[in-house]
Design a protein around this motif. Sequence first.
Motif, PDB file in Angstrom:
ATOM      1  N   CYS A 134      50.853  14.378 -30.846  1.00 27.88           N
ATOM      2  CA  CYS A 134      52.154  14.964 -30.519  1.00 27.88           C
ATOM      3  C   CYS A 134      52.332  14.938 -28.999  1.00 27.88           C
ATOM      4  O   CYS A 134      51.499  15.484 -28.278  1.00 27.88           O
ATOM      5  N   CYS A 137      52.803  18.944 -27.682  1.00 30.07           N
ATOM      6  CA  CYS A 137      51.735  19.948 -27.578  1.00 30.07           C
ATOM      7  C   CYS A 137      50.342  19.316 -27.584  1.00 30.07           C
ATOM      8  O   CYS A 137      49.346  20.013 -27.424  1.00 30.07           O
ATOM      9  N   CYS A 159      55.163  16.970 -35.807  1.00 24.85           N
ATOM     10  CA  CYS A 159      53.917  17.656 -35.492  1.00 24.85           C
ATOM     11  C   CYS A 159      53.729  18.800 -36.493  1.00 24.85           C
ATOM     12  O   CYS A 159      54.639  19.592 -36.716  1.00 24.85           O
ATOM     13  N   CYS A 162      53.213  22.303 -33.809  1.00 24.67           N
ATOM     14  CA  CYS A 162      54.369  22.905 -33.133  1.00 24.67           C
ATOM     15  C   CYS A 162      55.662  22.636 -33.927  1.00 24.67           C
ATOM     16  O   CYS A 162      56.721  23.120 -33.539  1.00 24.67           O
TER      17      CYS A 162
HETATM   18 ZN   LIG Z   1      53.186  19.387 -31.376  1.00 22.90          ZN
END
Ligand SMILES: [Zn+2]
Lengths: 172, 253
Positions: A134, A137, A159, A162
Amino acid sequence: MPTGDLIASDQTAADPQALKHAWQVLDEVMDPEVPVISLTDLGIVRDVEWRGGQLCVVLTPTYSGCPATEHIEQSAKNALNEAGFTRVQIEQQLAPAWTTDWISQRGRERLKAYGIAPPVGSAAKPSFDKIIECPLCGSSNTKEITEFGSTACKALYQCNDCLEPFDYFKCI
Amino acid sequence: MTRYDDLTELLLQLGDSAMVQAQRLCELVGGAPALEEEVALMNVGLDLVGQARNWLEYAAERINDGRTADDLVFLRDSSDYCNLLLVELPNGDFGVTIAKQFLFDSWHYAMLQSLSGSSDERIAAVATKSFKEVTYHLRRSSEWVKRLGDGTDESHQRMQAAIDQVWHYSFEFSMPTEHLAALEAEGVFPAASTVHERWSETVKAVLSEATLTQPEAAARNYLSGREGLHTESLGYILAEMQFLPRAYPDANW
Ligand SMILES: [Zn+2]
């Protein structure tokens, strides 16, 4: 004296400094669909050379149907004109076919900073269990939503940590 | 129809098939079952338009009568189109759309695989580039065939019905050898004679994984896309696609 007058003359036509300058100019021309990555970072500038007093720029398209191809050619030409290269010829070359392996390290970092996961692995040596991180994050716990994203060169991921959806620059 | 040499007709067949398939996919804008799926269908279509342009530019140069690739697309009538019959068939339900896409992709894959090694540099360049894109197309349509075939009772039954419905047109995948023997011998179209066999292997593997029954080999009939003998569907596609450039010949972007 504008540089164009210098560059257009035959003496400077062979000047390697001028070619270096042309590469620098192209390094500032951004892809219209991903405006953080330059044409050189994308790896689509295959050659820049003098041919009979003309600056010849060889570009290769990313995808056959990429609608940005003509736009890219025009913006490369405009940027070089503005930098003083008066006689510019853009040439399209299909072979060897473009691959994401040609995207520079700097290009990959810029894609990531922009929120697009850069291509993972090498197109020359494909592997099937890639982990796409991702870009927001950094989690490796992600899933593919669809093989095609907002443009032909991207796939859509999400993701699991997140929960944000993100584009992944496909490895081809 | 106007007949050309075998190589030009091959370029027209590749270009026209990609173009008509792309045009059919465009009909699904705003009508695909899910947004993600619509984006995927349009991206496949976009790749195909680009590929069609590459093939037809070469065809136009070989025909050399002043027409451009655009002229070939927008100003020829159906009897001069060389596309596969399969791609002109209506989209039907999503099962039919996928069955058509899958059969087309698997044929396209085998064709481009051969043409990537062509002794004609331009053909090799266009084919190599297209092959990368079509590998992706084939993977996607194969996944759908498996998911629907090996899905619920209803999806299985409808996917089988879709394959059965369009299968008949796969007879065109084994092209008459008289057109290919010379191209194969010259190295322009290497392994042309094994396209059908390689196509058949892909289809067999995917259908079996999808728990679907492969119909018997399709028999040739009086139609032939390559010779301009089309189903009635092509005329409707061209009417829509060609209306604007024919009505306003000097229209520009
Ligand atoms: Zn993420």
